[in-house]
Design a protein around this motif. Structure first.
Motif, PDB file in Angstrom:
ATOM      1  N   ILE A   2       0.834  -1.199   0.000  1.00 32.90           N
ATOM      2  CA  ILE A   2       0.000   0.000   0.000  1.00 32.90           C
ATOM      3  C   ILE A   2       0.873   1.256   0.000  1.00 32.90           C
ATOM      4  O   ILE A   2       0.592   2.212  -0.723  1.00 32.90           O
ATOM      5  N   ALA A   3       1.939   1.235   0.787  1.00 31.08           N
ATOM      6  CA  ALA A   3       2.842   2.393   0.839  1.00 31.08           C
ATOM      7  C   ALA A   3       3.514   2.618  -0.516  1.00 31.08           C
ATOM      8  O   ALA A   3       3.671   3.763  -0.951  1.00 31.08           O
ATOM      9  N   ALA A   4       3.900   1.553  -1.189  1.00 31.10           N
ATOM     10  CA  ALA A   4       4.544   1.682  -2.497  1.00 31.10           C
ATOM     11  C   ALA A   4       3.584   2.259  -3.531  1.00 31.10           C
ATOM     12  O   ALA A   4       3.945   3.134  -4.321  1.00 31.10           O
ATOM     13  N   ILE A   5       2.349   1.785  -3.496  1.00 31.85           N
ATOM     14  CA  ILE A   5       1.342   2.309  -4.426  1.00 31.85           C
ATOM     15  C   ILE A   5       1.045   3.776  -4.111  1.00 31.85           C
ATOM     16  O   ILE A   5       0.945   4.604  -5.016  1.00 31.85           O
ATOM     17  N   ALA A   6       0.936   4.094  -2.822  1.00 34.45           N
ATOM     18  CA  ALA A   6       0.684   5.491  -2.420  1.00 34.45           C
ATOM     19  C   ALA A   6       1.835   6.388  -2.866  1.00 34.45           C
ATOM     20  O   ALA A   6       1.606   7.504  -3.343  1.00 34.45           O
ATOM     21  N   TRP A   7       3.071   5.908  -2.714  1.00 39.78           N
ATOM     22  CA  TRP A   7       4.251   6.666  -3.150  1.00 39.78           C
ATOM     23  C   TRP A   7       4.122   7.020  -4.629  1.00 39.78           C
ATOM     24  O   TRP A   7       4.307   8.174  -5.019  1.00 39.78           O
ATOM     25  N   ALA A   8       3.782   6.033  -5.450  1.00 37.66           N
ATOM     26  CA  ALA A   8       3.683   6.251  -6.898  1.00 37.66           C
ATOM     27  C   ALA A   8       2.519   7.178  -7.242  1.00 37.66           C
ATOM     28  O   ALA A   8       2.658   8.084  -8.076  1.00 37.66           O
ATOM     29  N   ALA A  52       7.367   1.439  -7.939  1.00 37.33           N
ATOM     30  CA  ALA A  52       6.566   0.940  -6.814  1.00 37.33           C
ATOM     31  C   ALA A  52       6.701  -0.580  -6.697  1.00 37.33           C
ATOM     32  O   ALA A  52       6.841  -1.116  -5.589  1.00 37.33           O
ATOM     33  N   TRP A  53       6.684  -1.255  -7.834  1.00 37.07           N
ATOM     34  CA  TRP A  53       6.885  -2.708  -7.824  1.00 37.07           C
ATOM     35  C   TRP A  53       8.267  -3.037  -7.260  1.00 37.07           C
ATOM     36  O   TRP A  53       8.419  -3.966  -6.453  1.00 37.07           O
ATOM     37  N   ALA A  54       9.258  -2.247  -7.642  1.00 38.21           N
ATOM     38  CA  ALA A  54      10.620  -2.447  -7.115  1.00 38.21           C
ATOM     39  C   ALA A  54      10.642  -2.268  -5.598  1.00 38.21           C
ATOM     40  O   ALA A  54      11.342  -3.004  -4.893  1.00 38.21           O
ATOM     41  N   GLY A  67      17.545  -3.305   6.729  1.00 40.25           N
ATOM     42  CA  GLY A  67      17.320  -3.316   5.291  1.00 40.25           C
ATOM     43  C   GLY A  67      16.070  -2.551   4.920  1.00 40.25           C
ATOM     44  O   GLY A  67      16.066  -1.775   3.952  1.00 40.25           O
ATOM     45  N   ARG A  68      15.022  -2.727   5.668  1.00 40.62           N
ATOM     46  CA  ARG A  68      13.770  -2.017   5.387  1.00 40.62           C
ATOM     47  C   ARG A  68      13.916  -0.518   5.645  1.00 40.62           C
ATOM     48  O   ARG A  68      13.360   0.296   4.908  1.00 40.62           O
ATOM     49  N   ARG A  69      14.687  -0.157   6.654  1.00 40.44           N
ATOM     50  CA  ARG A  69      14.946   1.263   6.920  1.00 40.44           C
ATOM     51  C   ARG A  69      15.724   1.871   5.752  1.00 40.44           C
ATOM     52  O   ARG A  69      15.426   2.994   5.320  1.00 40.44           O
ATOM     53  N   THR A  70      16.682   1.134   5.220  1.00 44.59           N
ATOM     54  CA  THR A  70      17.445   1.609   4.064  1.00 44.59           C
ATOM     55  C   THR A  70      16.514   1.874   2.882  1.00 44.59           C
ATOM     56  O   THR A  70      16.619   2.907   2.214  1.00 44.59           O
ATOM     57  N   ILE A  71      15.602   0.959   2.642  1.00 47.31           N
ATOM     58  CA  ILE A  71      14.649   1.123   1.531  1.00 47.31           C
ATOM     59  C   ILE A  71      13.762   2.341   1.766  1.00 47.31           C
ATOM     60  O   ILE A  71      13.534   3.141   0.847  1.00 47.31           O
ATOM     61  N   LEU A  72      13.283   2.523   2.987  1.00 46.78           N
ATOM     62  CA  LEU A  72      12.459   3.697   3.296  1.00 46.78           C
ATOM     63  C   LEU A  72      13.232   4.991   3.087  1.00 46.78           C
ATOM     64  O   LEU A  72      12.692   5.965   2.546  1.00 46.78           O
ATOM     65  N   ILE A  73      14.488   5.019   3.500  1.00 42.45           N
ATOM     66  CA  ILE A  73      15.313   6.217   3.322  1.00 42.45           C
ATOM     67  C   ILE A  73      15.543   6.486   1.839  1.00 42.45           C
ATOM     68  O   ILE A  73      15.396   7.627   1.380  1.00 42.45           O
ATOM     69  N   LEU A  74      15.875   5.457   1.075  1.00 42.85           N
ATOM     70  CA  LEU A  74      16.107   5.632  -0.359  1.00 42.85           C
ATOM     71  C   LEU A  74      14.862   6.184  -1.049  1.00 42.85           C
ATOM     72  O   LEU A  74      14.942   7.136  -1.837  1.00 42.85           O
ATOM     73  N   TYR A  75      13.709   5.616  -0.755  1.00 45.86           N
ATOM     74  CA  TYR A  75      12.468   6.075  -1.376  1.00 45.86           C
ATOM     75  C   TYR A  75      12.040   7.438  -0.836  1.00 45.86           C
ATOM     76  O   TYR A  75      11.466   8.245  -1.573  1.00 45.86           O
ATOM     77  N   LEU A 126      14.247  -2.838 -12.304  1.00 43.63           N
ATOM     78  CA  LEU A 126      12.992  -2.119 -12.528  1.00 43.63           C
ATOM     79  C   LEU A 126      13.160  -0.605 -12.381  1.00 43.63           C
ATOM     80  O   LEU A 126      12.324   0.161 -12.869  1.00 43.63           O
ATOM     81  N   ILE A 127      14.236  -0.175 -11.749  1.00 40.44           N
ATOM     82  CA  ILE A 127      14.529   1.251 -11.585  1.00 40.44           C
ATOM     83  C   ILE A 127      15.251   1.817 -12.811  1.00 40.44           C
ATOM     84  O   ILE A 127      15.256   3.030 -13.035  1.00 40.44           O
ATOM     85  N   VAL A 128      15.828   0.970 -13.638  1.00 42.41           N
ATOM     86  CA  VAL A 128      16.602   1.434 -14.799  1.00 42.41           C
ATOM     87  C   VAL A 128      15.789   2.344 -15.734  1.00 42.41           C
ATOM     88  O   VAL A 128      16.309   3.380 -16.175  1.00 42.41           O
TER      89      VAL A 128
END
Length: 158
Positions: A2-8, A52-54, A67-75, A126-128
């Motif tokens: 849900i967070a990924a979809i909301a981000w997009a 978002a899929w990535a 690892g999840r904190r790293t992903i949150l920071i990157l996004y 998928l980010i490329v």
């Protein structure tokens, strides 16, 4: 997920809302190879959907809270960098400032591409398209600045 979809959705919606194709923009000199205006919406929809899929794949691949904190920071960093470009270019009518900012946006996308690799190689790939599109947009932004500069009080009005 849900967070990924909301981000997009938020990035896509805000980008669209902050992009005014008005007289000022239409009067800018642009390179002949600029895509038609209608292409940008669909392109961003696909790119942000892939990103978002990535995010989902990266989140699922992260084995721990670090690892999840790293992903949150990157996004999170990417969200801010992505959100700043349109107001600089379209609302403030400062393509020169947007050109400076696009360096940070590009860096945040590259960081996503590299930073997701330990969690999911597919997520990184998928980010490329995002990286390629921002690279293209940066070159387009540079050409608009070269063809129209200087910007500022005189050029920003109207």
């Amino acid at each position: 997920m849900i967070a990924a979809i909301a981000w997009a959705i938020v990035l896509g919606g805000a980008g669209g809302a902050l992009t005014t194709i008005g007289l000022w923009y239409r009067n800018l000199k642009k390179p002949r190879w600029q895509p038609p205006d209608w292409l940008f919406g669909p392109a961003w929809t696909v790119i942000l959907g892939l990103a978002a899929w990535a995010a989902v794949l990266g989140w699922e691949g992260a084995a721990d809270a670090d690892g999840r904190r790293t992903i949150l920071i990157l996004y999170g960093v990417n969200f801010v960098c992505h959100l700043l470009w349109s107001p600089l270019f379209f609302t403030m009518r400062r393509p020169d400032w947007a050109l400076f900012e696009v360096v940070f946006l590009w860096g945040s996308v590259l960081a996503l591409c590299i930073g997701l690799t330990p969690y999911s190689l597919l997520a990184s790939w998928l980010i490329v398209p995002y990286l390629a599109w921002v690279s293209f947009a940066a070159i387009l932004n540079l050409m608009i600045v070269r063809l129209n500069g200087p910007f500022g009080a005189k050029f920003g009005k109207g």
